[in-house]
Structure formats: structure tokens, C-alpha cells
Design a protein around this motif. Sequence first.
Motif, PDB file in Angstrom:
ATOM      1  N   ALA A   5       0.810  -1.221   0.000  1.00 57.33           N
ATOM      2  CA  ALA A   5       0.000   0.000   0.000  1.00 57.33           C
ATOM      3  C   ALA A   5       0.841   1.267   0.000  1.00 57.33           C
ATOM      4  CB  ALA A   5      -0.922  -0.002   1.216  1.00 57.33           C
ATOM      5  N   TYR A   6       1.976   1.255   0.702  1.00 61.37           N
ATOM      6  CA  TYR A   6       2.668   2.514   0.952  1.00 61.37           C
ATOM      7  C   TYR A   6       4.023   2.620   0.252  1.00 61.37           C
ATOM      8  CZ  TYR A   6      -1.022   3.048   4.322  1.00 61.37           C
ATOM      9  OH  TYR A   6      -2.268   3.148   4.898  1.00 61.37           O
ATOM     10  N   ILE A  73      -7.611   1.468   7.123  1.00 65.23           N
ATOM     11  CA  ILE A  73      -8.319   0.654   6.126  1.00 65.23           C
ATOM     12  C   ILE A  73      -7.298   0.290   5.048  1.00 65.23           C
ATOM     13  CG2 ILE A  73      -9.242   2.699   4.926  1.00 65.23           C
ATOM     14  CD1 ILE A  73     -11.733   0.887   4.239  1.00 65.23           C
ATOM     15  N   ASN A  74      -7.247  -0.957   4.706  1.00 64.58           N
ATOM     16  CA  ASN A  74      -6.290  -1.460   3.711  1.00 64.58           C
ATOM     17  C   ASN A  74      -6.935  -2.573   2.905  1.00 64.58           C
ATOM     18  OD1 ASN A  74      -3.330  -0.536   3.831  1.00 64.58           O
ATOM     19  ND2 ASN A  74      -3.951  -0.623   5.966  1.00 64.58           N
ATOM     20  N   VAL A  75      -6.876  -2.435   1.604  1.00 66.02           N
ATOM     21  CA  VAL A  75      -7.396  -3.473   0.705  1.00 66.02           C
ATOM     22  C   VAL A  75      -6.283  -3.822  -0.278  1.00 66.02           C
ATOM     23  CG1 VAL A  75      -9.100  -3.933  -1.103  1.00 66.02           C
ATOM     24  CG2 VAL A  75      -9.790  -2.683   0.953  1.00 66.02           C
ATOM     25  N   GLY A  81     -11.341  -0.961  -6.111  1.00 69.28           N
ATOM     26  CA  GLY A  81     -12.423  -0.682  -7.051  1.00 69.28           C
ATOM     27  C   GLY A  81     -13.497  -1.760  -7.061  1.00 69.28           C
ATOM     28  N   SER A  82     -13.395  -2.742  -6.194  1.00 65.27           N
ATOM     29  CA  SER A  82     -14.338  -3.875  -6.206  1.00 65.27           C
ATOM     30  C   SER A  82     -15.539  -3.662  -5.299  1.00 65.27           C
ATOM     31  CB  SER A  82     -13.609  -5.147  -5.746  1.00 65.27           C
ATOM     32  OG  SER A  82     -13.285  -5.027  -4.361  1.00 65.27           O
ATOM     33  N   ASP A  86     -15.663  -0.188   0.334  1.00 65.64           N
ATOM     34  CA  ASP A  86     -16.935   0.433   0.737  1.00 65.64           C
ATOM     35  C   ASP A  86     -17.597  -0.386   1.843  1.00 65.64           C
ATOM     36  OD1 ASP A  86     -16.795   2.494  -1.201  1.00 65.64           O
ATOM     37  OD2 ASP A  86     -17.552   1.128  -2.724  1.00 65.64           O
ATOM     38  N   TRP A 101      -6.872   9.614   9.965  1.00 66.82           N
ATOM     39  CA  TRP A 101      -5.583  10.143   9.536  1.00 66.82           C
ATOM     40  C   TRP A 101      -5.175   9.415   8.264  1.00 66.82           C
ATOM     41  CZ3 TRP A 101      -3.258  14.264  11.698  1.00 66.82           C
ATOM     42  CH2 TRP A 101      -3.657  14.659  12.989  1.00 66.82           C
ATOM     43  N   ARG A 108      -5.739   8.273  -4.294  1.00 66.38           N
ATOM     44  CA  ARG A 108      -6.792   7.249  -4.344  1.00 66.38           C
ATOM     45  C   ARG A 108      -7.575   7.237  -3.027  1.00 66.38           C
ATOM     46  NH1 ARG A 108      -7.432   2.705  -7.986  1.00 66.38           N
ATOM     47  NH2 ARG A 108      -9.486   2.039  -7.327  1.00 66.38           N
ATOM     48  N   ALA A 109      -6.845   7.226  -1.893  1.00 68.73           N
ATOM     49  CA  ALA A 109      -7.513   7.233  -0.594  1.00 68.73           C
ATOM     50  C   ALA A 109      -8.303   8.529  -0.423  1.00 68.73           C
ATOM     51  CB  ALA A 109      -6.493   7.073   0.525  1.00 68.73           C
ATOM     52  N   ALA A 111      -9.735  10.413  -2.714  1.00 68.44           N
ATOM     53  CA  ALA A 111     -10.987  10.351  -3.486  1.00 68.44           C
ATOM     54  C   ALA A 111     -11.987   9.412  -2.815  1.00 68.44           C
ATOM     55  CB  ALA A 111     -10.698   9.891  -4.919  1.00 68.44           C
ATOM     56  N   TYR A 113     -12.215   8.622   0.423  1.00 67.58           N
ATOM     57  CA  TYR A 113     -12.769   9.226   1.646  1.00 67.58           C
ATOM     58  C   TYR A 113     -13.731  10.361   1.307  1.00 67.58           C
ATOM     59  CZ  TYR A 113      -9.231   6.662   4.369  1.00 67.58           C
ATOM     60  OH  TYR A 113      -8.463   5.689   4.954  1.00 67.58           O
ATOM     61  N   ARG A 115     -15.607  10.569  -1.298  1.00 69.15           N
ATOM     62  CA  ARG A 115     -16.872   9.932  -1.723  1.00 69.15           C
ATOM     63  C   ARG A 115     -17.683   9.473  -0.512  1.00 69.15           C
ATOM     64  NH1 ARG A 115     -17.626   4.825  -3.179  1.00 69.15           N
ATOM     65  NH2 ARG A 115     -15.491   4.419  -3.849  1.00 69.15           N
TER      66      ARG A 115
HETATM   67  C1  COA Z   1      -7.844   3.519   0.226  1.00 68.44           C
HETATM   68  C2  COA Z   1      -8.523   2.221  -0.208  1.00 68.44           C
HETATM   69  C3  COA Z   1      -9.058   1.459   0.991  1.00 68.44           C
HETATM   70  C4  COA Z   1      -9.738   2.605  -1.110  1.00 68.44           C
HETATM   71  O1  COA Z   1     -10.318   1.439  -1.642  1.00 68.44           O
HETATM   72  P1  COA Z   1     -10.540   1.315  -3.237  1.00 68.44           P
HETATM   73  O2  COA Z   1     -11.267   0.068  -3.520  1.00 68.44           O
HETATM   74  O3  COA Z   1      -9.197   1.502  -3.886  1.00 68.44           O
HETATM   75  O4  COA Z   1     -11.446   2.602  -3.483  1.00 68.44           O
HETATM   76  P2  COA Z   1     -12.436   2.885  -4.711  1.00 68.44           P
HETATM   77  O5  COA Z   1     -11.916   2.275  -5.952  1.00 68.44           O
HETATM   78  O6  COA Z   1     -13.811   2.521  -4.265  1.00 68.44           O
HETATM   79  O7  COA Z   1     -12.344   4.469  -4.786  1.00 68.44           O
HETATM   80  C5  COA Z   1     -11.148   5.084  -5.141  1.00 68.44           C
HETATM   81  C6  COA Z   1     -11.444   6.358  -5.894  1.00 68.44           C
HETATM   82  O8  COA Z   1     -10.179   6.974  -6.233  1.00 68.44           O
HETATM   83  C7  COA Z   1     -10.155   7.259  -7.597  1.00 68.44           C
HETATM   84  N1  COA Z   1      -8.748   7.208  -7.983  1.00 68.44           N
HETATM   85  C8  COA Z   1      -7.992   6.138  -8.244  1.00 68.44           C
HETATM   86  N2  COA Z   1      -6.738   6.517  -8.514  1.00 68.44           N
HETATM   87  C9  COA Z   1      -6.702   7.871  -8.399  1.00 68.44           C
HETATM   88  C10 COA Z   1      -5.700   8.845  -8.569  1.00 68.44           C
HETATM   89  N3  COA Z   1      -4.446   8.507  -8.892  1.00 68.44           N
HETATM   90  N4  COA Z   1      -6.038  10.159  -8.395  1.00 68.44           N
HETATM   91  C11 COA Z   1      -7.288  10.515  -8.054  1.00 68.44           C
HETATM   92  N5  COA Z   1      -8.300   9.618  -7.879  1.00 68.44           N
HETATM   93  C12 COA Z   1      -7.994   8.317  -8.050  1.00 68.44           C
HETATM   94  C13 COA Z   1     -11.035   6.202  -8.232  1.00 68.44           C
HETATM   95  O9  COA Z   1     -11.501   6.594  -9.482  1.00 68.44           O
HETATM   96  C14 COA Z   1     -12.174   6.170  -7.213  1.00 68.44           C
HETATM   97  O10 COA Z   1     -12.961   7.324  -7.401  1.00 68.44           O
HETATM   98  P3  COA Z   1     -14.551   7.305  -7.243  1.00 68.44           P
HETATM   99  O11 COA Z   1     -14.798   7.014  -5.810  1.00 68.44           O
HETATM  100  O12 COA Z   1     -14.984   8.676  -7.616  1.00 68.44           O
HETATM  101  O13 COA Z   1     -15.034   6.222  -8.143  1.00 68.44           O
HETATM  102  C15 COA Z   1      -7.554   1.319  -1.024  1.00 68.44           C
HETATM  103  O14 COA Z   1      -7.156   1.985  -2.210  1.00 68.44           O
HETATM  104  C16 COA Z   1      -6.301   0.919  -0.233  1.00 68.44           C
HETATM  105  O15 COA Z   1      -6.319  -0.010   0.554  1.00 68.44           O
HETATM  106  N6  COA Z   1      -5.205   1.633  -0.501  1.00 68.44           N
HETATM  107  C17 COA Z   1      -3.926   1.329   0.161  1.00 68.44           C
HETATM  108  C18 COA Z   1      -3.920   1.668   1.657  1.00 68.44           C
HETATM  109  C19 COA Z   1      -4.397   3.075   1.961  1.00 68.44           C
HETATM  110  O16 COA Z   1      -4.056   4.029   1.272  1.00 68.44           O
HETATM  111  N7  COA Z   1      -5.239   3.166   3.023  1.00 68.44           N
HETATM  112  C20 COA Z   1      -5.856   4.399   3.435  1.00 68.44           C
HETATM  113  C21 COA Z   1      -4.955   5.393   4.009  1.00 68.44           C
HETATM  114  S1  COA Z   1      -4.400   4.997   5.613  1.00 68.44           S
END
Ligand code: COA
Length: 146
Positions: A5-6, A73-75, A81-82, A86, A101, A108-109, A111, A113, A115
Motif C-alpha cells: 500500500a505505501y 483501512i487497507n485493501v 475498485g471492487s 466500501d 488520519w 486514491r484514498a 478520493a 474518503y 466519496r
Molecule cells: C484507500 C482504499 C481502501 C480505497 O479502496 P478502493 O477500492 O481503492 O477505493 P475505490 O476504488 O472505491 O475508490 C477510489 C477512488 O479513487 C479514484 N482514484 C484512483 N486513482 C486515483 C488517482 N491517482 N487520483 C485521483 N483519484 C484516483 C477512483 O476513481 C475512485 O474514485 P470514485 O470514488 O470517484 O469512483 C484502497 O485503495 C487501499 O487499501 N489503498 C492502500 C492503503 C491506503 O491508502 N489506506 C488508506 C490510508 S491509511
Amino acid sequence: MWREAYADNMPADFLEGLDPVKAAERWRLRFEMDEPDGVVVVATGRDGEIVGLASAGPTRDGDSLTDWELYSINVLAAHHGSGVADQLITAAVADRPATLWVVRDNPRADAFYRRHGFSVEGATKIHEGSGATEIRMIRNMAGAAN
Ligand SMILES: CC(C)(COP(=O)(O)OP(=O)(O)OC[C@H]1O[C@@H](n2cnc3c(N)ncnc32)[C@H](O)[C@@H]1OP(=O)(O)O)[C@@H](O)C(=O)NCCC(=O)NCCS
């Protein structure tokens, strides 16, 4: 999960030094001793493998405007996107006012959050260990700009 993730936000030597067994023990202790009212939600795949985790509980910040905090939260990337994320955030936070935090520069996170109704609150801190900057986000407070 953290290593995947990081990779872009935290130093490689910090991520390589993470020990999964110690991490599991820290989680167990944290939730038994420090956060007895917290919740951990686990998402599993078809074969029972863990594909996502979320944790939440009473806020750890003395200055927080909400009582509840999404701690993590970590996926796994294969499940981004699955809808798994959510389901995890819904199970961990539901529709409560909450803070979280997040590592800065995590679009991605951010966007995800937004939403879910969160917006940047203003507080920042340095993540212990990695040195990454984290920002606080908040949801459901009067006057919060989403
Ligand atoms: C953060 C996390 C839980 C979100 O889950 P996800 O399944 O990836 O989220 P979603 O796909 O439902 O939503 C991501 C959104 O970001 C958008 N997105 C993806 N890449 C992007 C980017 N580079 N720039 C801007 N937006 C982006 C997607 O289009 C989507 O937008 P939408 O909600 O308008 O459709 C997941 O990405 C994750 O585990 N990431 C790694 C760990 C992390 O960062 N945890 C949180 C911080 S502690």
C-alpha cells in the motif's frame, strides 16, 4: 499489506523492516488492552484469504471534534475498485461522525474518503517510524466543507 500500500509514500527500509508476526501481535494487544471498544473488520476472498482490513474505535486524539475514529483501512490492490473497501468502511464507521488520519499525497484514498463524505480538517502529524506526513479528515460536522 503495508508494503504494497505505501511503496510510494514511505521509505523502503521502513517497509522492509516490518515484521508480520510482530504486527499481528501489536494488533492483538492494541485491541485487547488499549482499544477494548474498537472494532476490526476483515474481508475475505473466495478461498478464505484476507483481502482487506479496517479498524475503528473511540478517537485517540484529545482535540478531535468527533468521538469515533477510523484507525485504518487497507485493501489489496487486486481488490481496489471492487466495493470491498466500501463494505469495510460501512461496517467500521457506518454513518457516524468520524475522523481519520491519512498519508498526504494519497490521491486514491483521498478520493475514496471524499466519496464517503470526509473532507480535510487541517491537523497534520508525522507518522512515527516512517516519517511520512499524515493529514486528518473529518465527516458530518456542522460547517465542514465537503
Ligand atoms: C484507500 C482504499 C481502501 C480505497 O479502496 P478502493 O477500492 O481503492 O477505493 P475505490 O476504488 O472505491 O475508490 C477510489 C477512488 O479513487 C479514484 N482514484 C484512483 N486513482 C486515483 C488517482 N491517482 N487520483 C485521483 N483519484 C484516483 C477512483 O476513481 C475512485 O474514485 P470514485 O470514488 O470517484 O469512483 C484502497 O485503495 C487501499 O487499501 N489503498 C492502500 C492503503 C491506503 O491508502 N489506506 C488508506 C490510508 S491509511
